[in-house]
Design a protein around this motif. Structure first.
Motif, PDB file in Angstrom:
ATOM      1  N   LEU A  56      19.036  61.015 131.849  1.00 34.37           N
ATOM      2  CA  LEU A  56      19.851  59.675 131.900  1.00 34.37           C
ATOM      3  C   LEU A  56      19.383  59.139 133.218  1.00 34.37           C
ATOM      4  CD1 LEU A  56      23.482  60.590 130.570  1.00 34.37           C
ATOM      5  CD2 LEU A  56      21.594  59.126 129.521  1.00 34.37           C
ATOM      6  N   ARG A  84      17.303  65.300 124.354  1.00 36.54           N
ATOM      7  CA  ARG A  84      19.065  64.929 124.468  1.00 36.54           C
ATOM      8  C   ARG A  84      19.806  65.886 123.424  1.00 36.54           C
ATOM      9  NH1 ARG A  84      18.153  58.868 126.390  1.00 36.54           N
ATOM     10  NH2 ARG A  84      17.984  59.391 128.349  1.00 36.54           N
ATOM     11  N   MET A  89      26.244  66.768 126.506  1.00 42.74           N
ATOM     12  CA  MET A  89      26.823  66.391 127.818  1.00 42.74           C
ATOM     13  C   MET A  89      28.090  65.882 127.317  1.00 42.74           C
ATOM     14  SD  MET A  89      24.802  64.296 130.584  1.00 42.74           S
ATOM     15  CE  MET A  89      25.394  64.417 132.129  1.00 42.74           C
ATOM     16  N   PHE A  91      31.043  64.177 129.285  1.00 43.24           N
ATOM     17  CA  PHE A  91      31.267  63.466 130.527  1.00 43.24           C
ATOM     18  C   PHE A  91      32.713  63.233 130.797  1.00 43.24           C
ATOM     19  CE2 PHE A  91      27.493  61.518 129.158  1.00 43.24           C
ATOM     20  CZ  PHE A  91      26.846  61.280 130.220  1.00 43.24           C
ATOM     21  N   GLN A  92      33.368  62.726 131.990  1.00 44.78           N
ATOM     22  CA  GLN A  92      34.529  62.534 132.355  1.00 44.78           C
ATOM     23  C   GLN A  92      35.350  61.838 131.285  1.00 44.78           C
ATOM     24  OE1 GLN A  92      35.928  61.493 136.416  1.00 44.78           O
ATOM     25  NE2 GLN A  92      34.344  62.718 136.894  1.00 44.78           N
ATOM     26  N   PHE A  93      36.588  61.946 130.892  1.00 48.41           N
ATOM     27  CA  PHE A  93      37.219  61.352 129.850  1.00 48.41           C
ATOM     28  C   PHE A  93      36.416  60.833 128.770  1.00 48.41           C
ATOM     29  CE2 PHE A  93      39.378  60.793 134.251  1.00 48.41           C
ATOM     30  CZ  PHE A  93      40.375  61.507 134.013  1.00 48.41           C
ATOM     31  N   SER A  96      36.780  58.265 125.911  1.00 44.69           N
ATOM     32  CA  SER A  96      36.597  56.628 126.224  1.00 44.69           C
ATOM     33  C   SER A  96      35.028  56.391 125.279  1.00 44.69           C
ATOM     34  CB  SER A  96      36.430  56.264 127.689  1.00 44.69           C
ATOM     35  OG  SER A  96      35.409  56.971 128.136  1.00 44.69           O
ATOM     36  N   GLN A  97      34.399  57.454 124.652  1.00 47.88           N
ATOM     37  CA  GLN A  97      33.448  57.199 123.915  1.00 47.88           C
ATOM     38  C   GLN A  97      33.505  57.136 122.465  1.00 47.88           C
ATOM     39  OE1 GLN A  97      31.431  60.542 125.405  1.00 47.88           O
ATOM     40  NE2 GLN A  97      31.118  61.458 123.480  1.00 47.88           N
ATOM     41  N   LEU A  98      34.757  57.310 121.965  1.00 43.79           N
ATOM     42  CA  LEU A  98      35.185  57.343 120.703  1.00 43.79           C
ATOM     43  C   LEU A  98      34.876  55.977 120.050  1.00 43.79           C
ATOM     44  CD1 LEU A  98      38.030  59.666 120.519  1.00 43.79           C
ATOM     45  CD2 LEU A  98      35.864  60.179 119.997  1.00 43.79           C
ATOM     46  N   PHE A  99      34.475  55.612 118.820  1.00 41.94           N
ATOM     47  CA  PHE A  99      34.322  54.185 118.432  1.00 41.94           C
ATOM     48  C   PHE A  99      34.430  54.128 117.090  1.00 41.94           C
ATOM     49  CE2 PHE A  99      30.187  53.756 116.544  1.00 41.94           C
ATOM     50  CZ  PHE A  99      29.523  54.833 117.014  1.00 41.94           C
ATOM     51  N   ASP A 106      32.967  60.100 113.534  1.00 43.81           N
ATOM     52  CA  ASP A 106      32.758  60.066 115.132  1.00 43.81           C
ATOM     53  C   ASP A 106      31.881  61.214 115.445  1.00 43.81           C
ATOM     54  OD1 ASP A 106      33.615  57.880 117.114  1.00 43.81           O
ATOM     55  OD2 ASP A 106      32.877  59.741 118.317  1.00 43.81           O
ATOM     56  N   PHE A 109      28.225  61.293 114.420  1.00 44.52           N
ATOM     57  CA  PHE A 109      27.725  60.100 114.913  1.00 44.52           C
ATOM     58  C   PHE A 109      26.586  60.897 115.845  1.00 44.52           C
ATOM     59  CE2 PHE A 109      26.604  57.335 118.534  1.00 44.52           C
ATOM     60  CZ  PHE A 109      26.256  56.359 117.922  1.00 44.52           C
ATOM     61  N   GLY A 110      26.718  61.681 116.604  1.00 46.07           N
ATOM     62  CA  GLY A 110      25.633  62.319 117.323  1.00 46.07           C
ATOM     63  C   GLY A 110      24.484  63.193 116.644  1.00 46.07           C
ATOM     64  N   ASN A 113      22.440  60.708 114.756  1.00 47.26           N
ATOM     65  CA  ASN A 113      21.538  60.087 115.484  1.00 47.26           C
ATOM     66  C   ASN A 113      20.007  61.054 115.928  1.00 47.26           C
ATOM     67  OD1 ASN A 113      22.525  57.542 116.103  1.00 47.26           O
ATOM     68  ND2 ASN A 113      23.939  58.427 117.626  1.00 47.26           N
ATOM     69  N   PHE A 144      41.798  56.447 117.371  1.00 50.65           N
ATOM     70  CA  PHE A 144      42.661  55.836 118.130  1.00 50.65           C
ATOM     71  C   PHE A 144      44.163  56.109 117.869  1.00 50.65           C
ATOM     72  CE2 PHE A 144      38.800  53.505 117.821  1.00 50.65           C
ATOM     73  CZ  PHE A 144      38.332  53.493 119.322  1.00 50.65           C
TER      74      PHE A 144
END
Lengths: 284, 266
Positions: A56, A84, A89, A91-93, A96-99, A106, A109-110, A113, A144
């Motif tokens: 990154l 990757r 990875m 990340f902190q919190f 916040s990457q959920l969409f 979700d 998704f990884g 990809n 959410f």
């Protein structure tokens, strides 16, 4: 998969007066299948360090070897997906990457990809949701609608679903309640026992003492010390310079030491501490 | 995202930094207005001299201003070339089909080039030497007369300062979300147009969600600290108009007079 840093330096915005140094001449090895903890004050370069492992960020000079992949300043942005996929990875919190509109999508998704077929990705989602301690009923819900702790688990499941060999955790338990915290940490220990390499960034010295095998101390963009938690927590020089603080058990042992207890080295976990106390009270 | 110089603040200290932001703000717009008064070589040279003098006393390195030009380069080239080749003239030096190059055209193109430099330099100077919060304070102060027509000045000022306060925060958040999605295998800026647009969904949705939750939390925190509406609040940051600001106003008037004089100079 062994990770090796060789004289890695990273500076942000190198041709600008607003620039800042991120990493200064870091060299270290992170052993395969080990549990490594990285500690250090805010702004000491921990996050910058781990972002180099999956490219990154790229070094300004020096190189990083991840398995047989070498990342240098010239590394191209193309074809980083295989790397990757191997290095997950959190990340902190991470919530916040959920969409996506459902938890299942979700988590998938990884893997999708990274080219894992739809059906396998769905299987991984069904497996991982249980691994992180939620029931399969959650898969159809919107991420959410979940609580913060549940969202965190879904986000972690989304990273684990790609089956990475190395898992990097950037304060994964920040803001969780004590029970949730322990469950999540135990989950990562279990992942390690299943053959994964774990790299944990944390401010919680008890987590380091309880879970890590190797400990790295960062300060002012430099790597100041590497060793077992036991050795590092007994390093008087590091303590004097306030580069690390002690886990609860060691603090308690220090207080006992003033009351006629003697410790050859500070016990860093509750178990070690109780064993020592028992032995000193009954052993004599 | 880091390449844009215009609109950025650069910490520093010099006479220009210490000027009252309201004055700086108005003078910048006033200067952009009087740039159009210039009509011959001497007047343009005079304005250029003034701008370079202002840049010099601001103690900001000139390289920042040149970088500030870069994003506008295509617009400048386009306009200058258009002027050069499409100015009608009776005595073209060179001419092909509908394109003609004349002395008048070249002169006008040159003027337009200088005009661009003047306007970009002076506005870059304003943003480089004034913090965003000072700019929003001066906007509030300048809009104050609009209260007469029931314009909600203090609410707008609060909106502005909150928006400015959250720009760096949202940029950090965007970078963080992009990194997280990259780690999950998203490639930004790869593939065809449709694929690229689609790759922004995993950034935009989390960004909207977090913006709304930040807004909600902030509103609650503000109310719990006694905020009701903009009216009746006192001000903590007070702007001071001092002697040096008067001097800059006098300088601007002098420049206008000299410019009017140079206009008729042949």
């Amino acid at each position: 998969m062994q990770i090796e840093f060789k004289n890695v330096t990273h500076s942000y915005e190198s041709n600008n007066p607003l620039s800042g140094l991120g990493l200064a001449d870091v060299s270290c090895k992170i052993e395969d299948k080990a549990f490594t903890a990285i500690v250090g004050k805010t702004g000491s370069g921990k996050s910058t360090l781990v972002r180099h492992i999956n490219a990154l960020l790229k070094p300004t000079s020096g190189e990083i070897k991840v398995g047989d992949r070498v990342i240098t300043p010239e590394t191209n942005n193309k074809n980083l997906k295989p790397l990757r996929k191997q290095v997950g990875m959190v990340f902190q919190f991470p919530e916040s990457q959920l969409f996506e509109d459902t938890v299942e999508k979700d988590i998938m998704f990884g893997p999708k990809n990274f080219g894992i077929p739809e059906e396998e990705a769905r299987e991984a989602a069904h497996k991982m949701i249980k691994v992180v301690g939620l029931s399969e009923d959650y898969l159809d819900r919107s991420p959410f609608d979940l609580s913060g702790g549940q969202m965190r688990r879904v986000a972690i499941a989304g990273v684990l679903a790609s089956d990475p060999e190395t898992i990097i955790l950037d304060e994964p338990t920040a803001g969780l309640d004590p029970v949730g915290r322990k469950e999540i940490m135990d989950l990562f220990k279990e992942q390690q026992q299943n053959g994964k390499t774990i790299i944990l960034i944390t401010h919680n010295m008890d987590d380091v003492a309880n879970y890590a095998e190797t400990m790295m101390v960062m300060h002012d963009s430099r790597l100041r010390a590497v060793g077992t938690p036991k050795d590092i927590f007994n390093d008087q020089d590091l303590l004097d310079k306030k580069l690390i603080s002690l886990p609860q058990s060691a603090v308690f042992a220090q207080k006992l030491a003033k009351k006629n207890f003697k410790f050859e080295s500070l016990p860093i976990t509750i178990n070690e501490l109780t064993a020592e106390i028992k032995q000193q009270i009954h052993g004599e | 995202m880091n390449k844009l110089i215009l609109g950025r603040y650069l910490p520093g200290d010099s006479l220009i930094y210490r000027l009252d932001p309201r004055g700086k703000f108005l003078i910048t717009f006033y200067f952009i207005g009087i740039v159009f008064l210039a009509n011959n070589l001497v007047s343009y040279a005079f304005l250029l001299l003034f701008v370079f003098f202002a840049v010099y006393i601001s103690k900001v390195s000139i390289s920042f201003f040149i970088k500030g030009l870069r994003p506008m380069l295509w617009l400048i080239l386009f306009t200058v070339l258009l002027q050069a080749f499409f100015t009608p003239s009776n005595h073209p030096i060179w001419h092909w089909a509908f394109l003609s190059l004349s002395k008048e055209g070249l002169v006008i193109a040159g003027y337009i080039f200088i005009r661009f430099i003047l306007i970009i330099f002076i506005s870059t100077l304003l943003t480089l030497t004034t913090t965003p919060i000072e700019i929003s304070d001066s906007i509030e102060s300048i809009l104050k007369p609009l209260r007469v027509i029931k314009f909600p000045v203090s609410q707008v000022a609060l909106m502005l300062s909150i928006a400015l306060r959250f720009v760096p925060l949202l940029i950090d958040e965007t970078i963080k979300i992009m990194d997280a999605q990259r780690a999950r295998g998203v490639d930004f800026g790869e593939g065809g147009l449709i694929k690229r647009i689609k790759s922004f969904v995993p950034i935009l949705i989390p960004l909207f969600v977090s913006s709304f939750s930040i807004a909600y939390d902030l509103a609650i925190a503000m109310e719990s600290r006694g905020y009701k509406d903009g009216e009746g609040r006192t001000k903590y940051r007070i702007l001071h108009w001092s002697k040096r600001d008067n001097i800059t106003v006098v300088v601007m008037i002098a420049i206008t007079v000299v410019l009017l004089f140079l206009r008729s100079y042949k």
